[in-house]
Design an enzyme around this catalytic site. Structure first.
Site, PDB file in Angstrom:
ATOM      1  CD  GLU A 256      -7.825   2.557  -2.570  1.00  0.00           C
ATOM      2  OE1 GLU A 256      -6.798   2.005  -2.041  1.00  0.00           O
ATOM      3  OE2 GLU A 256      -8.423   2.069  -3.644  1.00  0.00           O
TER       4      GLU A 256
ATOM      5  CB  THR B 176      -8.935   2.408   5.410  1.00  0.00           C
ATOM      6  OG1 THR B 176      -8.823   1.351   4.207  1.00  0.00           O
ATOM      7  CG2 THR B 176     -10.209   3.416   4.883  1.00  0.00           C
ATOM      8  CG  ASP B 177      -3.238   1.250   3.948  1.00  0.00           C
ATOM      9  OD1 ASP B 177      -3.241   2.515   4.072  1.00  0.00           O
ATOM     10  OD2 ASP B 177      -2.577   0.533   3.266  1.00  0.00           O
TER      11      ASP B 177
ATOM     12  CB  SER C 285       0.736  -2.231  -5.483  1.00  0.00           C
ATOM     13  OG  SER C 285      -0.209  -1.451  -4.836  1.00  0.00           O
TER      14      SER C 285
ATOM     15  CG  ASP D 141      -0.156  -1.137  -2.098  1.00  0.00           C
ATOM     16  OD1 ASP D 141      -1.513  -1.148  -1.665  1.00  0.00           O
ATOM     17  OD2 ASP D 141       0.280   0.203  -2.359  1.00  0.00           O
TER      18      ASP D 141
ATOM     19  CE1 TYR E  50      -0.779   6.542   0.453  1.00  0.00           C
ATOM     20  CE2 TYR E  50       0.997   6.878   1.732  1.00  0.00           C
ATOM     21  CZ  TYR E  50      -0.248   6.185   1.458  1.00  0.00           C
ATOM     22  OH  TYR E  50      -0.734   4.926   2.225  1.00  0.00           O
TER      23      TYR E  50
HETATM   24  C1  GLA Z   1      -1.165   3.324  -1.693  1.00  0.00           C
HETATM   25  C2  GLA Z   1      -0.359   2.800  -0.434  1.00  0.00           C
HETATM   26  C3  GLA Z   1      -1.273   1.966   0.151  1.00  0.00           C
HETATM   27  C4  GLA Z   1      -2.786   2.425   0.706  1.00  0.00           C
HETATM   28  C5  GLA Z   1      -3.105   3.246  -0.869  1.00  0.00           C
HETATM   29  C6  GLA Z   1      -4.622   3.912  -0.674  1.00  0.00           C
HETATM   30  O1  GLA Z   1      -1.406   2.176  -2.663  1.00  0.00           O
HETATM   31  O2  GLA Z   1       0.852   2.198  -0.810  1.00  0.00           O
HETATM   32  O3  GLA Z   1      -0.635   1.591   1.525  1.00  0.00           O
HETATM   33  O4  GLA Z   1      -2.773   3.525   1.625  1.00  0.00           O
HETATM   34  O5  GLA Z   1      -2.067   3.829  -1.340  1.00  0.00           O
HETATM   35  O6  GLA Z   1      -5.313   3.150  -0.046  1.00  0.00           O
END
Ligand code: GLA
Length: 384
Positions: free
Chosen positions: A33, A35-36, A124, A170, A220
């Protein structure tokens, strides 16, 4: 009436014709989480819930769109200055614009859509909406865009039209999902591998806190900025470092005095989390679900104390899972509300759900929602 029938009826009523149907899912994430956007690994899978859209080109330069669940209609052009007001319509508009920016000849169309992925629950729903339109426009207008770029179109829509500087997880899961498999994705190279996920004797279940926090998207974006500031500090000594993915504990310690305590904590979490994804892959290959679960608890602790994206309700759900002897549990997705994802031994499942729901109700005045995870397919056309 099924969701498909509702959409079909409304489309007929508004536009007196019939279009093509497309579907695209929401996602879960086993581990990895935040990490992307740090160039790290994630481990998502598409789910059996998502968005369905009916679409037909209308020969004009306007999009006419109806959102069944919101009972709202919007009409907009395709030039940058035509951006609609309604936030749901901005997702559609953004996808059109991003496709156009990539050279796609997108023209006007009529559309009706609906979804069964809960909004704001960390599954998502927005990626599902972006990818259903990216996928559909690509087919209907024969844009010739590959699946990687379809995912990037969704991500760029978030960045440029919705104010969320998200990573690629996502949208990637929503486009590339495959029934029965999770996907290990390297978010730097976009190399990916399907992992058939069939944890014999265990179930994956989501407990939705039904909490949504205002300001989640600005919080975020702030998390992302913290990570970037730490990378900037590291790069003064190690210019080859591109993402936190390239850092380890020792590299972080070198810059400890040069970044804020808060930024340091954020980076600490990310570096540990990237390693946890790899540990989980190894455990999965051995069928060692207890280790997988243990790592999930570690992720929760990191997200709660270091990354600070949990909340009282999610911490409560996590503690109850531990007290019940559940193998693994953690907050899923961006955080600030939404769900925990739980890996539960089958014989514990009923008791866990019953006890946790009751305790949650006593504490917060309402029950969590329960969703059994079914791993489904990615974006697709529903019928030819
Ligand atoms: C949201 C974002 C993703 C990712 C997650 C956390 O879903 O859209 O890109 O960063 O949070 O892992």
């Amino acid at each position: 009436m099924t969701m498909k029938d509702k959409i079909r009826n409304k489309f007929q009523e508004l536009f007196h014709t019939e279009g093509a149907l497309f579907a695209s899912p929401g996602r879960v994430n086993l581990i990895g989480e935040h990490t992307d956007y740090n160039g790290g690994f994630v481990f998502p899978g598409a789910i059996d819930k998502g968005m369905i859209a009916e679409i037909k080109p209308n020969g004009t330069d306007k999009v006419r769109a109806f959102a069944v669940d919101l009972d709202d209609y919007a009409e907009f052009g395709l030039r940058e200055e035509d951006a609609p007001q309604a936030s749901w319509a901005r997702y559609l508009f953004g996808v059109c614009r991003e496709a156009i920016k990539r050279g796609g000849r997108v023209e006007g169309f009529d559309t009706v859509f609906a979804g069964d992925v809960p909004l704001g629950a960390g599954m998502s729903s927005s990626a599902a909406l972006e990818s259903v339109y990216a996928f559909a426009l690509n087919e209907l207008f024969q844009l010739g865009i590959d699946k990687f770029e379809l995912a990037r179109i969704g991500q760029a829509t978030e960045h440029h039209y919705c104010g969320v500087n998200c990573g690629i997880m996502d949208q990637f899961a929503s486009v590339f999902g495959k029934a029965g498999s999770l996907i290990r994705l390297d978010c730097r190279s976009l190399e990916y591998k399907y992992y058939p996920f069939n944890p014999v004797g265990y179930k994956l279940v989501l407990l939705d806190s039904v909490v949504k926090h205002e300001l989640a998207s600005s919080a975020y974006n702030e998390r992302r900025r913290s990570c970037e500031r730490v990378v900037e500090a590291i790069r003064r000594r190690h210019p080859e470092v591109e993402f936190l993915r390239d850092a380890d504990r020792a590299t972080l310690d070198e810059v400890k005095a040069e970044v804020s305590a808060e930024d340091f904590m954020r980076a600490e979490y990310v570096v540990e989390e990237i390693q946890r994804v790899l540990d989980v892959c190894e455990a999965l290959e051995k069928g060692d679900y207890e280790t997988v679960g243990q790592k999930m608890y570690e992720t929760h602790a990191g997200m709660s104390r270091l990354y600070e994206v949990s909340c009282e309700e999610l911490d409560f759900l996590n503690e109850r899972a531990r007290a019940c002897g559940v193998a693994g549990s953690r907050v899923m997705g961006g955080g600030f509300g939404g769900c925990t994802i739980n890996l539960v031994r089958e014989e514990l499942y009923d008791r866990f759900i019953a006890e946790t729901s009751a305790a949650y109700e006593v504490r917060f005045g309402h029950r969590p929602k329960v969703y059994d995870v079914v791993i489904g397919d990615g974006a697709r056309r529903l019928e030819a």
